[in-house]
Design an enzyme around this catalytic site. Structure first.
Site, PDB file in Angstrom:
ATOM      1  N   ILE A   1     -28.204   1.298 -44.186  1.00  0.00           N
ATOM      2  CA  ILE A   1     -26.772   1.537 -44.008  1.00  0.00           C
ATOM      3  C   ILE A   1     -26.349   2.353 -45.218  1.00  0.00           C
ATOM      4  O   ILE A   1     -26.716   2.044 -46.354  1.00  0.00           O
ATOM      5  CB  ILE A   1     -25.954   0.232 -43.865  1.00  0.00           C
ATOM      6  N   SER A   2     -25.612   3.425 -44.966  1.00  0.00           N
ATOM      7  CA  SER A   2     -25.209   4.312 -46.064  1.00  0.00           C
ATOM      8  C   SER A   2     -24.316   3.573 -47.062  1.00  0.00           C
ATOM      9  O   SER A   2     -23.675   2.573 -46.725  1.00  0.00           O
ATOM     10  CB  SER A   2     -24.432   5.502 -45.511  1.00  0.00           C
TER      11      SER A   2
END
Ligand code: SAH
Length: 215
Positions: A49-50
């Site tokens: 997940i960024s």
């Protein structure tokens, strides 16, 4: 998390602050990791997940193309966090579409979204997440006002350009080891303007096999 990003000048838009406060990142990050730190988190399948500052940057770049009623496409939707943010911004009259090539991550994204503030939008169908190769886009709900690509492409895939509405904007990391976050605007005559926003590091936009092999 949002206050910190505002303090450091990353979040300048009140709309983006509001949506990132409404969609709790804690529901999208695997338990045991620190969801509100400004760093990417591994989610399995060689994906992450960024970091929150990247989500904020992309939301701000796309804000004008995420008005109520608009259509938004999120390629490499992973945990579903950004797709949920898009859905809240375009609202029940709009369309937010996630495309992800790992079926387990699509199931995970739906579970995450069901716990989040975007749950009703998923139930009512204005938010959907699909298994597919994002390099082909998702023609069903095209053309899109906003396209976000959450994985780095060697070059901008033509189907994504084709599925962008005139006046629409795509944000996409382009490159291999060294990548640039590109902002692609489709002008009203259908021509394309591309500029570089910043240097970034994303996982590659690739085939499922290459990703599961570890690239
Ligand atoms: N925006 C997501 C980012 C996840 S990382 C988030 O913040 O949660 C990038 C994602 O792109 C991974 O989930 C990976 O599985 C997916 N991906 C990579 N290549 C893809 C492709 N060709 N088609 C669809 N998804 C792809």
């Amino acid at each position: 998390m949002v206050e910190r990003l505002q303090h450091f000048g990353v979040i300048t838009s009140s709309k983006v602050a509001e949506v990132m406060e409404t969609v709790d990142r804690g529901l999208f990050v695997p338990s045991g990791s620190a969801p509100y730190d400004d760093s990417p988190v591994a989610i399995g399948y060689n994906a992450t997940i960024s970091a929150p500052h990247m989500h904020a940057t992309c939301l701000q770049l796309l804000e004008e193309n995420l008005q109520p009623g608009m259509h938004a496409l999120d390629i490499g939707s992973g945990t579903g966090y950004l797709t949920a943010c898009f859905a809240l911004m375009v609202g029940p009259q709009g369309r937010a579409v996630g495309v992800e090539h790992i079926p387990e991550l699509v199931s995970l994204a739906k579970e995450n979204i069901q716990k989040s503030a975007a749950a009703t939008l998923l139930k009512d169908g204005s938010l959907s997440v699909h298994v597919g190769d994002g390099r082909e886009g998702w023609p069903e709900f095209a053309p899109y006002d906003a396209i976000h690509v959450g994985a780095a492409a060697p070059e901008i895939p033509q189907p994504l350009i084709d599925q962008l509405k005139p006046g629409g904007r795509m944000v996409i990391p382009v490159g291999n080891i060294f990548q640039d976050l590109k902002v692609v605007d489709k002008n009203s005559d259908g021509s394309i303007s591309v500029r570089t926003e910043t240097s970034v590091r994303y996982v590659p936009l690739t085939s499922r096999d290459a990703q599961l092999r570890g690239y």
